[in-house]
Design a protein around this motif. Structure first.
Motif, PDB file in Angstrom:
ATOM      1  N   GLN A 235      46.377 -35.390 -45.243  1.00 57.65           N
ATOM      2  CA  GLN A 235      46.203 -36.128 -46.364  1.00 57.65           C
ATOM      3  C   GLN A 235      46.939 -37.366 -46.600  1.00 57.65           C
ATOM      4  N   ALA A 236      48.157 -37.206 -46.243  1.00 59.28           N
ATOM      5  CA  ALA A 236      48.857 -38.625 -46.399  1.00 59.28           C
ATOM      6  C   ALA A 236      48.352 -39.449 -45.374  1.00 59.28           C
ATOM      7  N   ARG A 237      47.847 -39.039 -44.076  1.00 65.29           N
ATOM      8  CA  ARG A 237      47.308 -40.320 -43.313  1.00 65.29           C
ATOM      9  C   ARG A 237      46.065 -40.703 -43.687  1.00 65.29           C
ATOM     10  N   GLU A 238      45.356 -39.903 -44.511  1.00 65.93           N
ATOM     11  CA  GLU A 238      44.166 -40.395 -45.051  1.00 65.93           C
ATOM     12  C   GLU A 238      44.235 -41.460 -46.246  1.00 65.93           C
ATOM     13  N   ARG A 239      45.354 -41.581 -46.656  1.00 71.93           N
ATOM     14  CA  ARG A 239      45.832 -42.506 -47.719  1.00 71.93           C
ATOM     15  C   ARG A 239      46.622 -43.356 -47.347  1.00 71.93           C
ATOM     16  N   GLY A 240      46.556 -43.665 -45.642  1.00 75.14           N
ATOM     17  CA  GLY A 240      47.319 -44.926 -45.407  1.00 75.14           C
ATOM     18  C   GLY A 240      48.792 -44.527 -45.014  1.00 75.14           C
ATOM     19  N   VAL A 241      49.348 -43.490 -45.151  1.00 72.95           N
ATOM     20  CA  VAL A 241      51.033 -43.358 -45.013  1.00 72.95           C
ATOM     21  C   VAL A 241      51.239 -43.436 -43.457  1.00 72.95           C
ATOM     22  N   PRO A 242      52.027 -44.216 -43.146  1.00 73.24           N
ATOM     23  CA  PRO A 242      52.400 -44.193 -41.548  1.00 73.24           C
ATOM     24  C   PRO A 242      53.166 -42.931 -41.362  1.00 73.24           C
ATOM     25  N   ILE A 243      52.761 -42.243 -39.988  1.00 74.19           N
ATOM     26  CA  ILE A 243      53.699 -41.173 -39.464  1.00 74.19           C
ATOM     27  C   ILE A 243      54.273 -41.477 -38.005  1.00 74.19           C
ATOM     28  N   ILE A 244      55.533 -41.717 -38.361  1.00 71.82           N
ATOM     29  CA  ILE A 244      56.086 -41.885 -36.763  1.00 71.82           C
ATOM     30  C   ILE A 244      56.879 -40.672 -36.216  1.00 71.82           C
ATOM     31  N   VAL A 245      56.425 -40.330 -34.778  1.00 69.50           N
ATOM     32  CA  VAL A 245      56.772 -39.354 -34.277  1.00 69.50           C
ATOM     33  C   VAL A 245      57.750 -39.495 -33.234  1.00 69.50           C
ATOM     34  N   PHE A 246      58.762 -38.722 -32.819  1.00 68.18           N
ATOM     35  CA  PHE A 246      59.653 -38.767 -31.746  1.00 68.18           C
ATOM     36  C   PHE A 246      59.699 -37.185 -31.378  1.00 68.18           C
ATOM     37  N   ASN A 247      59.345 -37.326 -30.143  1.00 66.56           N
ATOM     38  CA  ASN A 247      59.198 -36.026 -29.343  1.00 66.56           C
ATOM     39  C   ASN A 247      59.153 -36.135 -27.855  1.00 66.56           C
ATOM     40  N   PRO A 248      59.617 -35.405 -26.944  1.00 62.10           N
ATOM     41  CA  PRO A 248      59.365 -35.875 -25.726  1.00 62.10           C
ATOM     42  C   PRO A 248      57.969 -35.592 -25.069  1.00 62.10           C
ATOM     43  N   LEU A 249      57.276 -34.574 -25.479  1.00 58.31           N
ATOM     44  CA  LEU A 249      55.893 -34.224 -25.012  1.00 58.31           C
ATOM     45  C   LEU A 249      55.065 -34.733 -26.230  1.00 58.31           C
TER      46      LEU A 249
END
Length: 762
Positions: A235-249
């Motif tokens: 729901q956050a993405r669908e209203r344009g909220v950026p999501i930044i992920v840090f993960n080795p895989l």
């Protein structure tokens, strides 16, 4: 006994969720032979008037979906409601020595335990025993020991009511030896956050997700470990909220998601891209990446102020509410970018691109999991996440905050009601007023200290309220040796696992009702309660008939052991077992600020939230403010061995067919690994550089200097998208590679996520 299936390694190219998830739910119900009844019961899962999921602790919404469960939750329910039974007749056919050779999956696949059992030394088998006989003998054996020699472990699944009773029993017995699964996962949070913001848990609630304008996620595979959170992220993405992920895989749940409850996404090829940036830092590179984020934010703010633009950092918040900012900025300016890049495995430009988005946002949520806490630098990692958020004033306002995602369904709640080795965390004055005794003043044993005590012979009795401790802990073979020499092991459980078949001199297996089952006491149905990851308390009512008429509830088992073990005391054990509302009344008296009006509020849709001063910018720290805390280094600072070209850094993780130590099958759909769990995922360049080949069977050996050999063989190399110098494999199979002393500084959380290893041919 379950057999291994054909091994297949094939890439997963679909979105997480979707039709494959629905098919897996149907398959899980069919495997458990509960297709129709199970569907009815599933519709009560995570509902305000139903039962709380027995697997993950993600938040329960006030307005739930029609089907408020994920694939993992459905599997957990099916696993508990299976029609398979592990009866006394089963144990009559198998010695414990034989059962030690069975896999975790094979042991649990025997079904629900149905009767209390005692290990018989003459036959090496479990034999049925009456509850009265079991309690009497356990009590006599515990009374024969010094209090410091016994440990009361809790797995994180028991209700608030049971946890309160269990903690009280241990302290009346005479110790604070109450280690739990928090010691192995989020103790780094419980240690780090109070120093930073004055509370031991997160500050984010479900209501904050619709208000945020940026989310960053570090070290958490949400698609496997808390899938229902994907709805909030989607729901956050669908209203344009950026999501930044840090993960080795690269985890599919954080790449693409098709919502099984969305008609559009189920009837069309549509799905949601779940991230706007995905940074594959190296295992153990979190501290470097977080330092880089903070350094970039400070540099951006310097530039903005020079040019007259809007500030990046919230200076008013910092001046009014924080301490240590100047020293932290000095630290950041002294750290050079090449060192940050080396420690994190990320390019400066990548870190700065993430900082650019975070710095321009006004309401940021920072999410993290055990990928941050299970490191030597776990406490510092947690505090650096807090530092990132404090720079922008993102704590104590709606739509922002810090969110550690807990694992087991009440692991956070059991701490709230007294399961802790730290006596200073318990309201001793209130307990004395209620029950007329002084709690023990000496610190109790953590899980790591319990394991050391077992290995050294100083821990002579272990009582486990759920869980599979022997498979969960580091240095398993050495801990098992000590376990066998102990005087007593008592296991409260629903299903068979390895901790039950490795026995002490005397061993009891006590089967309990599951949370999904109806708990009747004197013919009256009882309810229990638990706390979710966001600090909300919920009621829970069972919906299925018990697996056996010989099962007792967890409160009844705790009370039975307590009455057989303890001297005369003022605790009304029998009254509590007859009416759990009376336990809740006692909890309310002990913790009135949290649990006032407990009985009424526990059925409030969405739960009631525990008071957290940091949510209102009240800082219960020695400085009276939120604290910027400088990290001690940029890296894991390995003290295990000198680094060399043949040493790679292993991180352990769960498969998609698993929850904690419970393995539902030998498939990891998201990673394309089928039919085996004995794998080592490696970067293609490392495979070639070290002289191996994709599919080759190897042995992993811990690169340590303490002279103790630690190795796991029979591992199949799998070519995988993972940073150079890193490898990944499954927990708990690779736990024997982790030394007991390889743990987080300050919290003793085992460093499962960063283990230096060498490989050799078999």
């Amino acid at each position: 006994m379950a057999q291994d299936e054909d091994i297949r390694i094939e890439p997963f190219t679909h979105a997480a969720g979707g039709w494959t998830s629905i098919k897996e739910v149907a398959h899980a119900l069919g495997e458990a032979h509960i297709r129709l009844d199970g569907t009815r019961i599933l519709l009560k899962q995570n509902k305000p008037d139903g039962f709380q999921c027995v697997s993950c602790s993600w938040a329960k919404p006030a307005e739930p979906h029609a089907a408020e469960f994920c694939e993992h939750g459905a599997k957990a329910t099916a696993w508990e409601l299976t029609t398979d039974r592990c009866t006394p007749e089963f144990f009559a056919q198998h010695t414990l020595t034989e059962l030690e050779g069975w896999t975790d999956l094979a042991l649990e696949s025997t079904g629900r335990l149905t009767a209390p059992m005692r290990w018989d030394a003459a036959t090496d088998k479990y034999v049925e025993v009456s509850w009265q006989e079991a309690f009497a003998d356990i009590g006599q054996r515990l009374k024969a020991l010094e209090p410091k020699e016994a440990v009361f472990y809790a797995s994180g699944r028991a209700s608030l009511e049971t946890s309160y009773m269990y903690a009280l029993m241990a302290r009346l017995y005479g110790n604070n030896n109450l280690p739990d699964s928090s010691n192995m996962c989020h103790e780094s949070t419980s240690t780090g956050l109070p120093q930073s913001i004055g509370v031991p848990v997160g500050t984010v609630q479900l209501e904050d997700f619709p208000l945020c304008d940026c989310i960053f996620i570090m070290g958490h595979n949400i698609g496997t470990n808390a899938p229902r959170m994907l709805h909030d992220l989607q729901q956050a993405r669908e209203r344009g909220v950026p999501i930044i992920v840090f993960n080795p895989l690269k985890e599919p749940g954080l790449v693409r998601f098709a919502n099984p409850q969305s008609p559009v996404q189920m009837l069309t090829p549509a799905d949601t891209r779940m991230n706007t940036q995905y940074h594959q830092l190296k295992a153990g590179g979190d501290l470097g990446a977080l330092t880089g984020l903070c350094k970039a934010l400070v540099a951006m703010d310097d530039a903005a102020r020079e040019s007259g633009d809007d500030a990046i950092i919230d200076h008013d918040f910092i001046a009014q509410h924080t301490h240590g900012f100047e020293a932290f900025c000095l630290h950041l300016r002294q750290v050079e970018w090449p060192a940050i890049e080396e420690a994190s495995g990320l390019a400066r430009a990548a870190i700065e691109s993430a900082a650019e988005v975070i710095g321009r946002a006004r309401r940021v949520i920072g999410i993290y999991g055990m990928g941050l806490t299970q490191h030597k630098t776990g406490v510092a990692n947690v505090q650096m996440v807090a530092n990132v958020l404090l720079l922008g004033g993102h704590i104590g306002v709606p739509g922002a905050g810090i969110l550690p995602v807990r694992g087991h369904s009440n692991v956070q709640g059991q701490r709230t009601v007294g399961i802790t080795e730290k006596p200073e965390m318990v309201p001793a004055d209130k307990l004395k007023a209620q029950f007329g005794f002084d709690i023990p003043k000496d610190k109790g044993l953590t899980t790591v200290e319990t394991c050391r005590g077992l290995a050294a012979g100083t821990v002579k009795a272990i009582v486990s309220l759920g869980g599979n401790l022997l498979r969960a802990v580091p240095d398993g073979p050495r801990v098992e040796d000590g376990w066998r020499k102990a005087k007593l092991s008592v296991q409260v459980a629903t299903k068979l696992n390895r901790s039950h078949v490795v026995h002490a001199e005397a061993a009891y297996l006590l089967p309990c009702l599951g949370r999904i089952e109806i708990d009747r006491q004197g013919g009256i149905e009882q309810a229990v309660s638990m706390e979710d990851s966001t600090g909300c308390m919920h009621g829970s009512r069972g919906a299925a008939e018990p697996a056996s008429d010989k099962l007792l509830s967890e409160p009844a088992i705790v009370a039975g052991i307590a009455k057989a073990t303890l001297a005369a005391n003022k605790v009304p054990w029998d009254e509590w077992v007859a009416d759990y509302a009376k336990v809740r009344q006692a909890i309310e008296q002990t913790y009135p600020e949290i649990f006032h009006d407990f009985e009424q509020r526990m059925w409030q849709p969405g739960g009631f939230h525990r008071p957290l001063p940091a949510c209102h910018r009240e800082w219960k720290t020695p400085s009276g403010k939120a604290n910027f805390i400088c990290p001690p280094s940029l890296d894991e600072d390995d003290d295990m061995t000198a680094r060399g070209p043949d040493v790679i850094r292993l991180t352990t993780l769960r498969s998609f067919d698993q929850f904690n130590t419970t393995v539902y099958g030998n498939h990891d759909r998201f990673r394309g690994i089928h039919g085996t769990r004995h794998v080592l995922m490696m970067n293609d360049e490392d495979i070639t550089r070290l002289g191996f080949a994709d599919g080759q069977i190897v042995r992993a050996t811990t690169a340590s200097t303490d002279g103790v050999p630690r190795e796991v063989g029979g591992l199949r190399i799998v070519r995988y998208d993972i940073p150079r110098g890193c490898a990944a494999g499954y927990f708990p199979e690779l736990n024997p590679l982790v030394p007991l002393w390889h743990h987080a500084v300050g919290s003793q959380v085992p460093a499962y996520k960063s283990i230096p290893i060498r490989l050799s041919r078999m």
